[in-house]
Every structure is written in structure tokens, then in C-alpha cells.
Design a protein around this motif. Structure first.
Motif, PDB file in Angstrom:
ATOM      1  N   ASP A   1       0.852  -1.184   0.000  1.00 58.99           N
ATOM      2  CA  ASP A   1       0.000   0.000   0.000  1.00 58.99           C
ATOM      3  C   ASP A   1       0.896   1.244   0.000  1.00 58.99           C
ATOM      4  OD1 ASP A   1      -2.238   1.606   0.279  1.00 58.99           O
ATOM      5  OD2 ASP A   1      -2.553   1.160   2.400  1.00 58.99           O
TER       6      ASP A   1
ATOM      7  N   TYR B   1      -5.291 -10.058   7.447  1.00 56.21           N
ATOM      8  CA  TYR B   1      -4.385  -9.181   6.702  1.00 56.21           C
ATOM      9  C   TYR B   1      -3.268  -8.835   7.677  1.00 56.21           C
ATOM     10  CZ  TYR B   1      -3.726  -4.072   5.478  1.00 56.21           C
ATOM     11  OH  TYR B   1      -3.282  -2.804   5.244  1.00 56.21           O
TER      12      TYR B   1
ATOM     13  N   ASN C   1      -5.236  -6.837  10.505  1.00 56.01           N
ATOM     14  CA  ASN C   1      -6.579  -6.363  10.211  1.00 56.01           C
ATOM     15  C   ASN C   1      -7.425  -7.589   9.899  1.00 56.01           C
ATOM     16  OD1 ASN C   1      -6.180  -3.415  10.317  1.00 56.01           O
ATOM     17  ND2 ASN C   1      -4.800  -3.820   8.616  1.00 56.01           N
TER      18      ASN C   1
ATOM     19  N   PRO D   1      -6.986   0.055  -0.458  1.00 53.13           N
ATOM     20  CA  PRO D   1      -7.287  -0.540  -1.749  1.00 53.13           C
ATOM     21  C   PRO D   1      -6.592  -1.871  -2.081  1.00 53.13           C
ATOM     22  CG  PRO D   1      -5.536   1.058  -2.063  1.00 53.13           C
ATOM     23  CD  PRO D   1      -5.834   1.012  -0.585  1.00 53.13           C
TER      24      PRO D   1
HETATM   25  N1  GLY Z   1      -5.081   0.246   3.039  1.00 56.47           N
HETATM   26  C1  GLY Z   1      -4.913   0.028   4.420  1.00 56.47           C
HETATM   27  C2  GLY Z   1      -6.029  -0.610   5.100  1.00 56.47           C
HETATM   28  O1  GLY Z   1      -6.984  -1.057   4.498  1.00 56.47           O
HETATM   29  O2  GLY Z   1      -5.976  -0.692   6.322  1.00 56.47           O
END
Ligand code: GLY
Ligand code: AMP
Length: 420
Positions: free
Chosen positions: A211, A268, A284, A290
Motif C-alpha cells: 500500500d 491481513y 486487520n 485498496p
Molecule cells: N489500506 C490500508 C487498510 O486497508 O488498512
């Protein structure tokens, strides 16, 4: 199958796009969706944080499979209520969603799993937190414990900034999220993300991505939700990916199962890579946004089968059909984001784009007004493309972005700079 996707950003547009390619999908509803999603699926008005409302909606619409996009409904326990009522759901339980909702919880799991991550201490009062900062010095990282929409982390390069962050957090800037604070060792290195599916027992890696969180080119300026991403991330070599799976992801999943909260959904892992080793920055409990856009573009129709296998506890028999390809997504944001920005600006050119399995303009924050697409958020569009090389994917993504007629937009021009 009748499928319900919860969410309304670029991530959910990409999920909807991939799901629709799978012949198993008879009907797709996205709640709340957005103007781009409305081009391809039915959008429904629904309070997705209200578990009972989601449950009765799913019943009324004969839904077979629910995919939860964002973290907020997961943290609110929506997946538990649906699962208890017999629905097949892709997304972790409220208890397992603590891996994102509480930084302290994640640190405890890492300790128990012996997973490499930054050293830390945890505080519920300002004075001992200040003393800890003075003792350890900068650089140091101050984090609000709870969900703070990506804004609860201060990477302080000097002590004054770190102490000010403590004042802010205990002063209520982050509300309840800041009532507890985690202070971490600063980790140097290059960041990348590893995405795995889990059914509670088996984990299946489904791709890597990088990212670009800062608003400005060269990774300068304020933090954002992410201004662009690409997949795969070459910094996550096969060897480092394996180390991360063996030392971080698998032990985490085993510890979650041991505690009676098996993790089911996508996990994630934000990783910091230095000296050919990965350490965990954060988890996460959802796809990145994205990052999801590039993963879906690479996975296509099989994404649906894989998510279903995770939800049904069949990941041991699932395989990812890898293509040797690269994808990139470039965010078009409203000028001024992540600060103040205008909404309701007319966006032209979207009707004329040529979209196919390698070129898609995913909508993140758009709506329809008086027959036109208008902006309705900070991050508004995601020009996404796939090709045999990253350079070619990048050229295609920027070519797509440049077809949009929106003078009030801002685009970072250097997405992919670390890899290219
Ligand atoms: N792009 C970072 C997130 O979704 O946390
Ligand atoms: P988080 O929400 O925990 O991912 O933190 C947001 C961002 O802050 C991460 O993507 C990193 O860029 C940075 N960050 C978080 N923790 C650390 C750390 N211990 N060392 C260096 N940077 C960090």
C-alpha cells in the motif's frame, strides 16, 4: 446462490466484481454499496452495524452467503448473529475481530504465540506512559488501543511528539479508542502486507501487496487510508513469506483456536521487513482497501470459491490458481484529502471507459445526482489494472485514471516506486 456483501467502498466494489464472475452467483445484493456498485449489483439501504437488521434482511432476501467487507460490523458482532441463525458468513466472530479492534489483545496473542513483533508496554494512565517514553526515548510509536479509523497511530521521531500524543490520547482525541494506549518500539524497514484466508484450522495465503499510505509522492505528508497498491509485493519473497507464515500467522491462528475463538475469514498481516525477516506491525480482520482491489483483479472468479471454502471449513481442500501476473490500483481522491475537501463534484468520463478483466474503475466514494456521477468521499475512485509486468499494469492503471474528467481530483503519480 444469493449473496449479500456488506460495505460500500472500493473494496466492496472489487469483491462484488469478482463474485459476479463466478457462475455460482445467482443474485448479488450489496449494502449499502455505492454508485459504481449499483452498475453491477442491487444496492440496499441497511444499517450494517445493526446485527438484527442485517439478520432480518438476509432472511427476507433468501441470502445463502454473507461476505462482510469492513471491520466495524465484525467488531459489532454481526457475523456471530448471522452464523447463530444458520447463515454461512465470511468474516471472523466479534471475539476474533479483537485482533484488529484491540492493539493490546494482538500484542498478548503475539506474546503467547512467540510471534516476532515490536516490543511494547501498555498503559491506562498518562503519567506512567510519559515516564516510559522518557526512559526509552525516540523514535517510538504511540497507539490508541481501539479502532480509530487508521488515525490512532503516532510514529514519533522525537520525544516531544510522543509526549504530545499521550496528552492527545488521554485527553480524549480518540474517544474510547484512546482510553488505553500501547507504546511500541519503532521498527525500521520496508512494509508489505500478506493476506491469508483461514477457516479456523487451515490457512491459505492468497497474495501479497504493498500500500502507499502517505498522501504525497515519495511517501511524504499525512497518513491516508491508502493512495494506491500493487500485488505481488516483491519485498515479500517466497522465503520471507514462508517465515511469516511459520513464525507469525500459523502460531497466531493456533493461539486463537486454543483460546476457543478460532479465526475464520481473511487475515491481513501488516509486516515490517528488515534483514530478510518479517515482523508483525498489525493485523486487520478484513481485506485492505485498496489492497483488495488488486487481489480481486488477480484472483477473479475463484475468490468467491475460496471465501466460501473458508466460511464452510473446507480450506484444506482449496487451492489458489496462481497466474503469473501483476496488478496495480491508483486512487483518485478529492483534492485536500485527508484534510478538508469538497463533495458533490461532477465526475465525467466514467461512462466511456473500456472495462474488462484487466481494467476496472472501482468506485469508492461516488453517488448519482441529476444523472451524473458525483464525488461523495475523500477516496473516490480506484483505477485498477492487471498485466504481465508491474510496469505494464502501472501504465494501464494511470491511463485509466487519466481518462477521468474531474478537475478537483488528486492522484499520487508514484505508486509502485519501491518495486519499479
Ligand atoms: N489500506 C490500508 C487498510 O486497508 O488498512
Ligand atoms: P497500524 O495501524 O498499527 O498499522 O499503524 C499504522 C502505520 O504506522 C503502519 O502501517 C506503520 O507504517 C506505522 N507503524 C505502526 N507501528 C510501527 C512500529 N512499531 N514501528 C514503525 N512503524 C510503525
Amino acid at each position: 446462490m444469493n449473496i449479500l456483501i456488506l460495505g460500500g467502498g472500493g473494496r466492496e466494489h472489487a469483491l462484488a466484481w469478482a463474485v459476479l464472475q463466478n457462475p455460482k452467483c445467482d443474485k448479488l445484493i450489496v449494502a449499502p454499496g455505492n454508485a459504481g456498485i449499483a452498475q453491477i449489483a442491487e444496492c440496499a439501504v441497511l444499517d450494517i452495524l445493526d446485527a438484527e437488521a442485517v439478520l432480518s434482511f438476509a432472511g427476507d432476501n433468501l441470502i445463502d452467503f454473507v461476505i462482510v467487507g469492513p471491520e466495524a460490523p465484525l467488531a459489532a458482532g454481526v457475523s456471530d448473529v448471522l452464523r447463530k441463525a444458520g447463515f454461512t458468513v465470511f468474516g471472523p466472530s466479534q471475539a476474533a475481530a479483537e485482533l484488529e479492534a484491540s492493539k493490546r489483545f494482538t500484542k498478548e496473542i503475539c506474546d503467547a504465540a512467540n510471534a516476532p513483533t515490536a516490543g511494547y508496554a501498555h498503559f491506562t494512565e498518562a503519567e506512567p506512559a510519559r515516564a516510559y517514553i522518557r526512559e526509552n526515548g525516540a523514535p517510538i510509536v504511540v497507539k490508541a488501543d481501539g479502532l480509530a479509523a487508521g488515525k490512532g497511530v503516532i510514529v514519533a521521531m522525537d520525544e516531544t511528539t510522543a509526549l504530545a500524543a499521550i496528552d492527545d490520547m488521554f485527553g480524549g482525541t480518540f474517544g474510547a479508542a484512546g482510553a488505553e494506549v500501547v507504546i511500541e518500539e519503532f521498527m525500521d524497514g520496508e512494509e508489505a502486507s500478506l493476506f491469508v484466508l483461514s477457516d479456523g484450522e487451515t490457512i491459505l495465503p492468497i497474495g501479497t501487496a504493498q500500500d502507499h499510505k502517505r498522501i504525497g509522492e515519495g511517501d511524504m505528508g499525512l497518513n491516508t487510508g491508502g493512495m494506491g497498491a500493487y500485488s505481488p509485493a516483491p519485498v515479500l519473497t517466497d522465503a520471507i513469506t514462508q517465515q511469516a507464515l511459520d513464525e507469525i500467522l500459523r502460531p497466531t491462528m493456533a493461539e486463537m483456536a486454543r483460546r476457543g475463538m478460532p479465526y475464520q475469514g481473511v487475515l491481513y498481516a501488516g509486516l515490517m521487513i528488515q534483514d530478510d525477516r518479517a515482523r508483525l506491525v498489525e493485523y486487520n480482520v478484513r481485506f485492505g482497501d485498496p489492497e483488495c482491489q488488486v487481489l480481486m483483479m488477480r484472483l477473479g472468479a475463484q475468490a468467491m470459491d475460496l471465501m466460501q471454502a473458508a466460511a464452510e471449513g473446507r480450506l484444506a481442500e482449496a487451492r489458489v490458481n496462481w497466474a503469473d501476473d501483476h496488478a496495480m490500483t491508483v486512487v483518485l481522491s478529492a483534492a485536500g484529502y485527508p484534510g478538508d475537501y469538497a463533495k458533490g463534484e461532477v465526475i465525467g468520463g466514467l461512462e466511456d471507459l473500456t472495462e474488462d478483466s484487466s481494467h476496472m474503475m472501482f468506485h469508492a466514494g461516488t453517488e448519482r445526482a441529476e444523472g451524473a456521477y458525483v464525488s461523495n468521499g475523500g477516496r473516490v475512485l480506484n483505477a485498477t489494472a492487471r498485466a504481465a509486468t508491474l510496469q505494464e499494469a502501472r501504465d494501464r492503471a494511470y491511463a485509466l485514471a487519466d481518462q477521468v474528467d474531474w478537475p478537483g481530483s488528486y492522484v499520487r503519480r508514484d505508486i509502485g516506486w519501491r518495486a519499479l
